[in-house]
Design a protein around this motif. Structure first.
Motif, short mmCIF file in Angstrom:
data_model
loop_
_atom_site.label_atom_id
_atom_site.label_comp_id
_atom_site.label_asym_id
_atom_site.label_seq_id
_atom_site.Cartn_x
_atom_site.Cartn_y
_atom_site.Cartn_z
N ILE A 1 -5.34 1.08 1.76
CA ILE A 1 -5.16 0.80 3.19
C ILE A 1 -6.43 0.20 3.78
O ILE A 1 -6.40 -0.82 4.47
CB ILE A 1 -4.77 2.08 3.94
CG1 ILE A 1 -3.37 2.53 3.55
CG2 ILE A 1 -4.84 1.88 5.46
CD1 ILE A 1 -3.01 3.90 4.07
N ARG B 1 3.03 2.46 2.09
CA ARG B 1 3.03 3.18 3.36
C ARG B 1 4.43 3.24 3.93
O ARG B 1 5.26 2.38 3.65
CB ARG B 1 2.11 2.48 4.36
CG ARG B 1 0.66 2.51 3.97
CD ARG B 1 0.07 3.87 4.13
NE ARG B 1 0.06 4.28 5.53
CZ ARG B 1 -0.27 5.48 5.96
NH1 ARG B 1 -0.59 6.42 5.11
NH2 ARG B 1 -0.28 5.75 7.25
N PHE C 1 -1.47 0.40 11.16
CA PHE C 1 -0.80 0.99 10.00
C PHE C 1 -0.25 2.37 10.34
O PHE C 1 0.89 2.70 10.03
CB PHE C 1 -1.77 1.08 8.82
CG PHE C 1 -1.70 -0.08 7.88
CD1 PHE C 1 -1.27 0.10 6.58
CD2 PHE C 1 -2.06 -1.36 8.28
CE1 PHE C 1 -1.22 -0.96 5.70
CE2 PHE C 1 -2.01 -2.43 7.41
CZ PHE C 1 -1.58 -2.24 6.11
N THR D 1 0.81 -1.22 0.00
CA THR D 1 0.00 0.00 0.00
C THR D 1 0.85 1.27 0.00
O THR D 1 0.32 2.37 0.20
CB THR D 1 -0.93 0.02 1.23
OG1 THR D 1 -0.15 -0.19 2.42
CG2 THR D 1 -1.97 -1.07 1.13
#
Length: 349
Positions: free
Chosen positions: A227, A204, A298, A202
């Motif tokens: 996400i 991140r 996350f 994703t």
């Protein structure tokens, strides 16, 4: 009457897509507030109550910004790339079971569909980098594409181990198979590997190389949509999705809060969950709560780790995570075969 099924399909898509986009908007606010709390700051608190309207103010700002594009860019592909990434990030929500039978498309190969959709979204980043007609943007998109392709192998291998336990590629079957025990318990190391791969997939932090390469509003939206989607998928594969042990909860309430128990259970000893509407709401809230917990983790990871170098990123994937996943792919079938608990569906194959 011919258009009635089409109208129903469009309505179903709108009912799912609009809350997803609103969720994406508020996840950005939640991230900023959570990171501000972790860093002893206030975060957004001016626009709207407690800063809840900050996402809409950001969207308005992005819409009103001056359009800038490279002079030699292929304008069609330059805009098509980010749009492709966003569209394929949203397509994954069509097979998510929000409850028993509550899905736009209850596909028997839902997991395979999710893997295919996530793979196609990679082309958006590659197109955006190539169409800019800049060697720096192109190199950045190539690095991001290599990252996504590498970590897709980790995700698909981890999902394979979940499929070995459930014996099905259906997300609904995988959820219902966890009534006895959540898969996070026997597959805790796989869950950790899957979580790390999800962060990289994703884009991140500390794996946000795509954002460091090209910054578009559609990539921004696609990142947060991915996400939410990957957190829902994690909840389904390892945390039993919409399932919750209601019998245990009702028994616990009976022992601790007798007045609340009297409200929940009528004279016929039937709980309010017997109502199908309330039952569906509880299923959705259960999946939503588990997803929110994963989204918080996350954000927690982003606030805790700095961005790593590209060579460290790829080395971690190919020399650490991949051998571990391959070892579990060999170990788990041996354990299942030794205890004679391999799924009947896999026996038939």
């Amino acid at each position: 009457m011919i258009y009635l099924p089409l109208l129903i399909s469009i309505t179903e898509v709108i009912i799912v897509t609009v809350p997803v986009l609103l969720t994406v908007a508020f996840v950005t606010v939640a991230e900023r507030k959570t990171m501000a709390s972790m860093q002893r700051r206030l975060g957004p608190n001016i626009v709207g109550y407690y800063g809840l309207m900050q996402a809409f103010a950001d969207a308005l700002k992005l819409l009103l910004k001056e359009y800038v594009s490279p002079t030699q860019a292929n304008l069609v592909l330059f805009f098509l790339g980010p749009v492709i990434t966003l569209i394929f990030s949203l397509l994954g929500f069509s097979v998510i079971p929000y409850g028993p039978g509550l899905a736009i498309w209850d596909f028997d190969l839902g997991i395979l569909y999710m893997l295919a959709v996530s793979s196609l979204s990679t082309y958006g980043i590659l197109l955006a980098g190539w169409s800019a007609n800049s060697k720096y943007a192109f190199l950045g998109s190539l690095r991001s594409t290599a990252q996504l392709i590498s970590y897709e192998l980790i995700l698909s291998s981890a999902i394979l181990l979940v499929v070995l336990l459930s014996g099905s590629l259906s997300l609904t079957v995988n959820t219902e198979a966890q009534k006895a025990i959540w898969y996070i318990v026997p597959l805790l190391p796989i869950f950790i590997i899957f979580f790390i791969g999800s962060i990289a997939e994703t884009n991140r932090a500390p794996f946000d190389l795509a954002e460091a390469a090209v910054i578009f509003v559609f990539f921004f939206l696609a990142e947060y949509a991915s996400i939410v989607l990957i957190c829902i998928l994690t909840s389904i594969l390892f945390l039993a999705g919409y399932l919750l042990n209601f019998t245990f909860i009702v028994s616990f309430i009976k022992e601790t809060e007798p007045y609340l128990y009297a409200i929940l259970v009528d004279s016929k000893h039937e709980t309010i969950l017997s109502d199908p509407i309330i039952e569906g709401m509880v299923y959705g809230l259960t999946l939503g709560l588990k997803t929110c917990i994963m989204i918080f983790v996350f954000i927690w990871a982003r606030a805790s780790f700095p961005r790593i170098r590209y060579d460290q990123l790829m080395s971690f994937c190919w020399t650490i995570l991949l051998p571990l996943v391959i070892a579990f792919i060999i170990l788990l079938p041996c354990v299942l075969f030794s205890f004679e608990i391999i799924s009947s569906n896999i026996h038939l194959l």
